[in-house]
Design an enzyme around this catalytic site. Sequence first.
Site, PDB file in Angstrom:
ATOM      1  N   SER A  13       0.942  -1.164   0.011  1.00 18.94           N
ATOM      2  CA  SER A  13       0.166   0.141   0.044  1.00 18.94           C
ATOM      3  C   SER A  13       1.079   1.293  -0.066  1.00 18.94           C
ATOM      4  CB  SER A  13      -0.993   0.054   1.211  1.00 18.94           C
ATOM      5  OG  SER A  13       0.003   0.349   2.378  1.00 18.94           O
ATOM      6  N   LYS A  14       0.250   2.258   0.187  1.00 15.97           N
ATOM      7  CA  LYS A  14       0.904   3.524  -0.212  1.00 15.97           C
ATOM      8  C   LYS A  14       1.954   3.817   0.911  1.00 15.97           C
ATOM      9  CE  LYS A  14      -2.218   6.861  -2.377  1.00 15.97           C
ATOM     10  NZ  LYS A  14      -3.661   6.835  -1.847  1.00 15.97           N
ATOM     11  N   ARG A  15       1.731   3.162   2.040  1.00 13.35           N
ATOM     12  CA  ARG A  15       2.612   3.678   3.128  1.00 13.35           C
ATOM     13  C   ARG A  15       4.051   2.770   3.010  1.00 13.35           C
ATOM     14  NH1 ARG A  15       2.923  -0.591   6.729  1.00 13.35           N
ATOM     15  NH2 ARG A  15       1.410  -2.321   6.128  1.00 13.35           N
TER      16      ARG A  15
END
Length: 500
Positions: free
Chosen positions: A252-254
Amino acid sequence: MPKVRVRFAPSPTGYVHVGNARTALFNWLFARHHGGAFILRIEDTDVERSKEEYERQLLEDLRWFGLDWDEGPDKGGPFAPYRQSERLDLYRRHAMQLIDARHAYYCFCSPEQLEAERQAALKAGQQPRYSGRCRTRPREEAARKVAAGEPAAIRLQVPEGVFDWNDLVHGPTTFSSEVMGDFILVRSDGQPTYNYSVVIDDHLMEITHVIRGDDHISNTPRQLALYQAFGWQRPEFAHLSTILGPDRARLSKRHGATSLQNFREMGILPEALRNYLALLGWSAADGVTEIFSDQELIRQFSLERVIKSPAVFDQEKLNWMNRHYLKEARRRKLAELSVPFLAQAGYLEEPADERTLGWLERVLDAVLKNLDTLSQLPAAVRLIFEYDAEGVLRGDETRHVAENAGSRDVLKALIPKLLEVRDLNYERFRTIAKAVQKETGKKGKDLFHPIRVALTGAISGPELEKLIPIFEEGSKLPLRRHVKSVAERLREFAAAAGLS
Ligand code: GLU
């Protein structure tokens, strides 16, 4: 086998994520391997979340990624339109067909009723599913209510039993009808649901293989129930594994860069990303080769070699591949790709003229071997654009050149000689360096280290043989940030270090 037809069916609700990019790539490789068709279909029935802006970006990102499609919203094709929001009529007509055949029915349950049922099921420790209350309502009564304007959804009457298929990645897969209940095909506001519209479209567009992410695996039995209700032949299904981050959580984005746009902005080359993503969940027959041209990927790609366990995304490995493709790329193309990065850093104007591009090819030749991505370019060319003699004198690693007697001797001898030369090139520079060697008795590192530091402000970097012509040519170009010539640098250094 009929002609292979596969599709990539993104929803324009955000940027293209690596998982989707890989799905698109595998579909494309499969189509090209079999000489089939690759179709782009926009699944924009979620009116609230879908945006035209995302669709535009999506097409642009896919083009950047290097995939071409044979049919799609921008291209048309035999099964147009390719945007679901333009196919609502088809969905409505087919739903009526199912109602007539008694495979589907109108449901008038209110959201409150449905929620109460759900809560009751949860309380009783059961998996919530629609009770089927509206199933038994006589058709005439339902038709009357609809005609009177009562809001009604359309549900599929799912028969009891199992739904199974031989997944081309996961093997035999089975779901019981118990877990699904009679699901909604068309909402009371007239919008079709994903599971419904996807089947209508896959069938009408004559899709032979549905290759998609395994987050859709539990949707497949619902879709199978629909094929069965229509009496349509179902396509083959292949569900691709999830992509995980290095911590083995879903990517994911993180985890950093995850969208095509992110990679583009980082200066990853599309060919590197294609090669890297192709190996995320697929491996070549020999199991070891890692660098593949598109032709080779297309030749070798097969769903049999797609693995079902999740693949771990490894930015380091992508960087490694990118380094390979940066070295392979045509210099002129790289020069063009570099311009936005250097413009962003305030060094160049965009677009760059021909002469600047030619000069940039030289610059790239000098610094490329240290780069993973083009976003590292501004840092790598700092010593070209940001020479500052005062800074050299302040730098912990560089000040000794101005302080050490031996170094001062070298530079004192060198500077006046170099300042006399017109049209400096590396050969002339070497001749002068030789003379300085004779005069001062310094050679090798003792000779060249002070020269490097005085000229570049850094203790290491590309060969002077490459840098000197870059400084000389660069100083004659009208760049946003002036590149100082050798003479300008040395004059500045001599003044700052008190050598003149
Ligand atoms: N619109 C769906 C998605 O983006 C497509 C899934 C499918 O390929 O069936 O996930």
